[in-house]
Design an enzyme around this catalytic site. Structure first.
Site, PDB file in Angstrom:
ATOM      1  N   ASP A  27      32.201  25.084  22.536  1.00  0.00           N
ATOM      2  CA  ASP A  27      30.893  25.724  22.432  1.00  0.00           C
ATOM      3  C   ASP A  27      30.960  27.215  22.761  1.00  0.00           C
ATOM      4  O   ASP A  27      31.759  27.641  23.592  1.00  0.00           O
ATOM      5  CB  ASP A  27      29.934  25.017  23.405  1.00  0.00           C
ATOM      6  CG  ASP A  27      28.496  25.399  23.161  1.00  0.00           C
ATOM      7  OD1 ASP A  27      28.175  25.869  22.056  1.00  0.00           O
ATOM      8  OD2 ASP A  27      27.690  25.240  24.088  1.00  0.00           O
ATOM      9  N   SER A  72      29.067  18.510  14.368  1.00  0.00           N
ATOM     10  CA  SER A  72      28.270  17.321  14.692  1.00  0.00           C
ATOM     11  C   SER A  72      27.399  16.919  13.498  1.00  0.00           C
ATOM     12  O   SER A  72      27.205  17.705  12.557  1.00  0.00           O
ATOM     13  CB  SER A  72      27.375  17.606  15.905  1.00  0.00           C
ATOM     14  OG  SER A  72      26.279  18.410  15.518  1.00  0.00           O
ATOM     15  N   ASN A  75      24.872  19.519  13.010  1.00  0.00           N
ATOM     16  CA  ASN A  75      25.238  20.886  12.636  1.00  0.00           C
ATOM     17  C   ASN A  75      24.924  21.234  11.170  1.00  0.00           C
ATOM     18  O   ASN A  75      24.903  22.410  10.806  1.00  0.00           O
ATOM     19  CB  ASN A  75      26.730  21.165  12.908  1.00  0.00           C
ATOM     20  CG  ASN A  75      27.051  21.325  14.381  1.00  0.00           C
ATOM     21  OD1 ASN A  75      28.151  21.061  14.832  1.00  0.00           O
ATOM     22  ND2 ASN A  75      26.074  21.778  15.174  1.00  0.00           N
TER      23      ASN A  75
HETATM   24  C1  FPP Z   1      29.663  25.390  18.702  1.00  0.00           C
HETATM   25  O1  FPP Z   1      29.413  26.753  19.048  1.00  0.00           O
HETATM   26  C2  FPP Z   1      30.759  25.345  17.762  1.00  0.00           C
HETATM   27  C3  FPP Z   1      30.711  24.744  16.545  1.00  0.00           C
HETATM   28  C4  FPP Z   1      29.505  24.078  16.012  1.00  0.00           C
HETATM   29  C5  FPP Z   1      31.874  24.783  15.637  1.00  0.00           C
HETATM   30  C6  FPP Z   1      33.198  24.488  16.303  1.00  0.00           C
HETATM   31  C7  FPP Z   1      34.243  24.803  15.324  1.00  0.00           C
HETATM   32  C8  FPP Z   1      35.358  25.482  15.583  1.00  0.00           C
HETATM   33  C9  FPP Z   1      35.782  25.923  16.925  1.00  0.00           C
HETATM   34  C10 FPP Z   1      36.221  25.783  14.412  1.00  0.00           C
HETATM   35  C11 FPP Z   1      37.579  25.213  14.545  1.00  0.00           C
HETATM   36  C12 FPP Z   1      37.721  23.809  14.247  1.00  0.00           C
HETATM   37  C13 FPP Z   1      38.690  23.328  13.452  1.00  0.00           C
HETATM   38  C14 FPP Z   1      38.897  21.869  13.378  1.00  0.00           C
HETATM   39  C15 FPP Z   1      39.527  24.195  12.621  1.00  0.00           C
HETATM   40  P1  FPP Z   1      28.028  27.391  18.630  1.00  0.00           P
HETATM   41  O2  FPP Z   1      28.151  27.924  17.260  1.00  0.00           O
HETATM   42  O3  FPP Z   1      26.933  26.398  18.825  1.00  0.00           O
HETATM   43  O4  FPP Z   1      27.919  28.551  19.675  1.00  0.00           O
HETATM   44  P2  FPP Z   1      26.582  29.096  20.353  1.00  0.00           P
HETATM   45  O5  FPP Z   1      26.069  27.982  21.235  1.00  0.00           O
HETATM   46  O6  FPP Z   1      27.058  30.264  21.140  1.00  0.00           O
HETATM   47  O7  FPP Z   1      25.640  29.468  19.260  1.00  0.00           O
END
Ligand code: FPP
Length: 247
Positions: A27, A72, A75
């Site tokens: 996150d 998720s 998402n």
């Molecule tokens: C949550 O942070 C993150 C995600 C929804 C995406 C996670 C994906 C990766 C780390 C990419 C790499 C994965 C692979 C398998 C290559 P957020 O966007 O909700 O952050 P925020 O809470 O600061 O908005």
């Protein structure tokens, strides 16, 4: 739960009792990008780098199972260009994993509903699972289009169908049977779940499996997460007294 983000003394993980199974809620990508005046997708690109680094590190230090929350079931509600950027990232990672990660002794598994993805991405997911199946090292579960409530509903439906069709009687429904119907069937429950970015939420991740999991919340955004932060989470975990409801 505890929040840790300050500089801690270095931890020698070889001296710790390590968890068998670690879960990570990756996150903070969006906030990382916002802080730098960049589009959110730049945070995901950096998050993907951290994911590669931490995955390799977990495998090197002897973690047996690592489950990362990459996308998720909720998402999909994000803006189209952010979802598109994430799909591109997944594609390039999966292509790279087949091509370049042959020497990494990591078994790749996907948990979640693959049907939500394009045929091309599904094929890459299958290929990654297939080409890593015989490896002996760490199992990496990548949770994609994963939601724990959805996972439990699917398990309940499958069990209900077995009862309806006479393959199973009601009193054969046990906790073990439910576990055996989840995506993580056959794997130990997570011992430790790490959530960077300072949020105290489980966000529909491994709800059934985390009944007795230890949580460590870290005050670092995922793209900034370093091997030393993992060491620190492992050190905190090693000091926890796990009682599983006993005394
Ligand atoms: C949550 O942070 C993150 C995600 C929804 C995406 C996670 C994906 C990766 C780390 C990419 C790499 C994965 C692979 C398998 C290559 P957020 O966007 O909700 O952050 P925020 O809470 O600061 O908005």
């Amino acid at each position: 739960m505890a929040l840790f983000g300050k500089k801690q003394p270095q931890t020698d993980v070889s001296e710790l009792i390590l968890p068998k199974h670690v879960g990570i809620i990756m996150d903070g990508n969006g906030r990382w990008a916002k802080k730098r005046g960049l589009p959110r997708k730049a945070g995901h690109t950096e998050g993907a780098r951290t994911f590669r680094k931490i995955t390799r590190y977990c495998s090197e230090i002897g973690i047996q199972y690592l489950t990362v929350y990459a996308f998720s079931t909720e998402n999909w509600r994000r803006p189209e260009d952010e979802v598109g950027a994430l799909m591109k990232l997944f594609k390039s990672y999966l292509e790279e994993a087949i091509r370049d990660f042959k020497d990494d002794d990591i078994v790749v598994r996907f948990i979640g509903d693959k049907n939500g993805f394009s045929p091309e991405l599904r094929e890459l997911m299958d290929e990654n699972e297939e080409c890593s199946r015989e490896r002996q090292g760490m199992v990496l579960n990548i949770a994609m289009n994963y939601g724990s409530r959805d996972e439990i509903v699917r398990a309940v439906r499958a069990i209900a169908a077995d009862v309806r069709d006479g393959r199973l009687s009601e009193d054969e429904i046990t906790e073990q049977l439910v576990s055996d119907h989840l995506y993580t069937a056959g794997q130990p429950d997570p011992d430790l779940i790490i959530r960077p970015s300072g949020e105290y939420r489980i966000s529909n991740f491994l709800l059934w499996q985390s009944a007795y999991t230890e949580f460590v919340i870290m005050n670092k955004l995922w793209p900034d997460f370093q091997k030393e932060d993992l060491d620190e989470a492992l050190r905190i975990y090693s000091q926890r007294n796990r009682r599983y409801g006993g005394v």
